[in-house]
Design a protein around this motif. Structure first.
Motif, PDB file in Angstrom:
ATOM      1  N   ALA A 259      37.827  39.210  43.504  1.00 33.27           N
ATOM      2  CA  ALA A 259      37.620  40.642  43.365  1.00 33.27           C
ATOM      3  C   ALA A 259      38.583  41.138  42.290  1.00 33.27           C
ATOM      4  N   GLY A 260      38.046  41.688  41.238  1.00 30.40           N
ATOM      5  CA  GLY A 260      38.877  42.184  40.145  1.00 30.40           C
ATOM      6  C   GLY A 260      38.728  41.387  38.874  1.00 30.40           C
ATOM      7  N   SER A 261      38.261  40.147  38.959  1.00 27.60           N
ATOM      8  CA  SER A 261      38.068  39.353  37.744  1.00 27.60           C
ATOM      9  C   SER A 261      36.864  39.873  36.966  1.00 27.60           C
TER      10      SER A 261
ATOM     11  N   ALA B 121      31.155  50.057  44.928  1.00 29.91           N
ATOM     12  CA  ALA B 121      31.627  48.818  44.306  1.00 29.91           C
ATOM     13  C   ALA B 121      32.555  48.064  45.251  1.00 29.91           C
ATOM     14  N   CYS B 122      33.485  48.790  45.893  1.00 24.42           N
ATOM     15  CA  CYS B 122      34.398  48.156  46.852  1.00 24.42           C
ATOM     16  C   CYS B 122      33.648  47.660  48.083  1.00 24.42           C
ATOM     17  N   SER B 123      32.658  48.426  48.540  1.00 21.05           N
ATOM     18  CA  SER B 123      31.891  48.037  49.724  1.00 21.05           C
ATOM     19  C   SER B 123      31.104  46.758  49.464  1.00 21.05           C
ATOM     20  N   LEU B 124      30.450  46.690  48.301  1.00 21.06           N
ATOM     21  CA  LEU B 124      29.681  45.498  47.960  1.00 21.06           C
ATOM     22  C   LEU B 124      30.604  44.296  47.766  1.00 21.06           C
ATOM     23  N   ALA B 125      31.733  44.520  47.083  1.00 22.18           N
ATOM     24  CA  ALA B 125      32.685  43.425  46.858  1.00 22.18           C
ATOM     25  C   ALA B 125      33.241  42.908  48.181  1.00 22.18           C
TER      26      ALA B 125
END
Length: 445
Positions: free
Chosen positions: A397-399, A143-147
């Motif tokens: 990122a995070g919304s 998820a972090c990598s894609l974001a």
């Protein structure tokens, strides 16, 4: 006291709380819109009129997602996605870091080289889930990598979506009294992309490095996933897979989509031309056209509709006057300190973007309000570029309502083992927003 009753601040907090307590994002956005309007003493009919009329502002984005979802469904139907997944699984074998690197690279290319944005995620990620399970790879890393790949490139690389974002930064800064050229934006904003890269490394090697167990749930047929469960070992199901005529036609459709989009500046037109190639040259039978369009709506329709609702929510927030009130409540206390002023701007950008879900749509709002203050406090042009870029990007990122988080969840939750808030929004929020704030404040100092 005025800050405590600010309609934008209260509405965004309620939006986040509703999402944390697993209220559907669509309902959360609608409820938060109504609350913002009521706090601003708007009549209910005006709130709904604004909400519905505002939805049209994201109509092109929504149509793009639907058509790209259909293109993704066609790629899956022809077996092209399966072949790509097989080749990736054979190439990486048991090296999870190689898999992460490939996915980061593909997501970066989706922004700058082949600007399909999040449409690649529902094509590529679900077939790779069994491999991730075998490697015991924590999906929060993916998820972090894609974001990262969806966000950092438009901040730091002047191509594709990055050219659009940086053009908006330059145009709005110039329109509000601080002249800057589009080709000069990245020379300042690269530090934000670098900070996000450091945050990504922290997520991979520190925060989520421990193995995590998932159940292998079949999302397709047994043959579809046999090759991936064996981590690249040749099986009867995959041994005969090779590029056929329909695969080359599908690739041609993807290339045509890119070329038309670049020449016309219209992503919906590009996707439509790509689909015409795929159906016209019979990579997919005409009798399956309705099925594929329905599947495309299933893949991307929800995200497309969330984008429509986000635009309605954004218009309601603007019309409440709460954005200006939020800024006016904070800035009088920080006008004698560059550091405090920068922190206040970043906080305001974070609140607005979490609610709106679009860093691109936040730029015009923030530039009007921030540029006069930057000039008054003596911020240089590079410092102002960094502050505006960071303030606009914060919260993307995070919304819960951002395609930067909705896209990864759409792929990683194909087997219902990845939570949108806990596994996508919170990890990306903590890592990337923290990195952007620290980098922006360092730049000011």
């Amino acid at each position: 006291m005025e800050l405590l009753f600010n309609p934008v601040l209260i509405s965004v907090i309620i939006l986040c709380l509703l999402c944390v307590f697993k209220v559907n994002v669509l309902f959360s956005l609608m409820i938060s819109s109504i609350i913002a309007g009521l706090i601003a003493k708007m009549p209910m009919d005006k709130i709904m009129d604004l909400f519905i009329s505002g939805m049209g502002q994201n109509s092109e984005t929504a149509l793009s997602y639907i058509l790209l979802g259909t293109l993704a469904a066609a790629m899956t139907h022809t077996g092209l996605a399966k072949i790509i997944a097989i080749k990736i699984s054979r190439f990486i074998k048991n090296n999870k870091y190689l898999l992460i690197g490939i996915l980061v690279l593909i997501s970066i290319m989706s922004q700058n080289l082949i600007p399909v944005h999040i449409a690649f995620i529902p094509i590529l990620i679900p077939p790779l889930l069994p491999l991730m399970n075998k490697l015991k790879l924590d999906r929060r890393i993916i998820a972090c990598s894609l974001a990262f790949g969806l966000k950092a490139p438009y901040i730091a690389i002047p191509a594709g979506f990055g050219l659009i974002f940086q053009g908006l930064i330059a145009d709005n800064m110039t329109a509000n009294g601080m002249e800057v050229l589009k080709q000069d934006v990245w020379k300042s904003s690269w530090i934000l992309g670098f900070a996000m890269f450091i945050a990504l490394l922290a997520a991979i090697f520190i925060t989520y490095r421990k193995p995590r167990e998932y159940s292998t749930v079949k999302i397709g047929t047994a043959d579809d996933f046999a090759h991936i469960e064996n981590c690249g070992e040749k099986t009867n199901a995959s041994a005969n897979l090779k590029f056929e005529k329909e695969h080359f036609i599908t690739l041609l459709g993807a290339v045509i989509t890119l070329i038309v989009q670049l020449l016309s500046g219209s992503l919906p037109l590009g996707a439509l031309c790509g689909l015409i190639i795929i159906f016209g040259l019979r990579a997919v039978s005409h009798k399956n056209m309705d099925f594929l369009i329905n599947e495309g709506v299933g893949l991307m329709g929800y995200i497309a509709f969330v984008m429509l609702v986000c635009a309605g929510y954004a218009l309601v927030l603007k019309e409440t006057g709460g954005i200006e009130g939020l800024i006016n409540s904070i800035l009088p206390f920080v006008q004698n300190s560059k550091l405090l002023a920068a922190a206040a701007m970043l906080f305001i950008g974070l609140i607005i973007t979490i609610g709106i879900g679009s860093s691109f749509g936040t730029i015009p709002i923030l530039a009007v309000l921030f540029m006069p203050l930057c000039m008054k406090l003596g911020f240089s042009v590079p410092q102002s570029v960094i502050l505006l870029c960071a303030a606009a990007a914060l919260g993307d990122a995070g919304s819960p309502a951002s395609d930067t988080t909705l896209g990864p969840t759409a792929g990683l939750n194909a087997d219902n083992q990845h939570n949108h808030i806990k596994d996508t929004c919170i990890p990306t929020f903590i890592h990337f927003n923290t990195a952007l704030i620290i980098a922006a404040l360092i730049a000011v100092l």
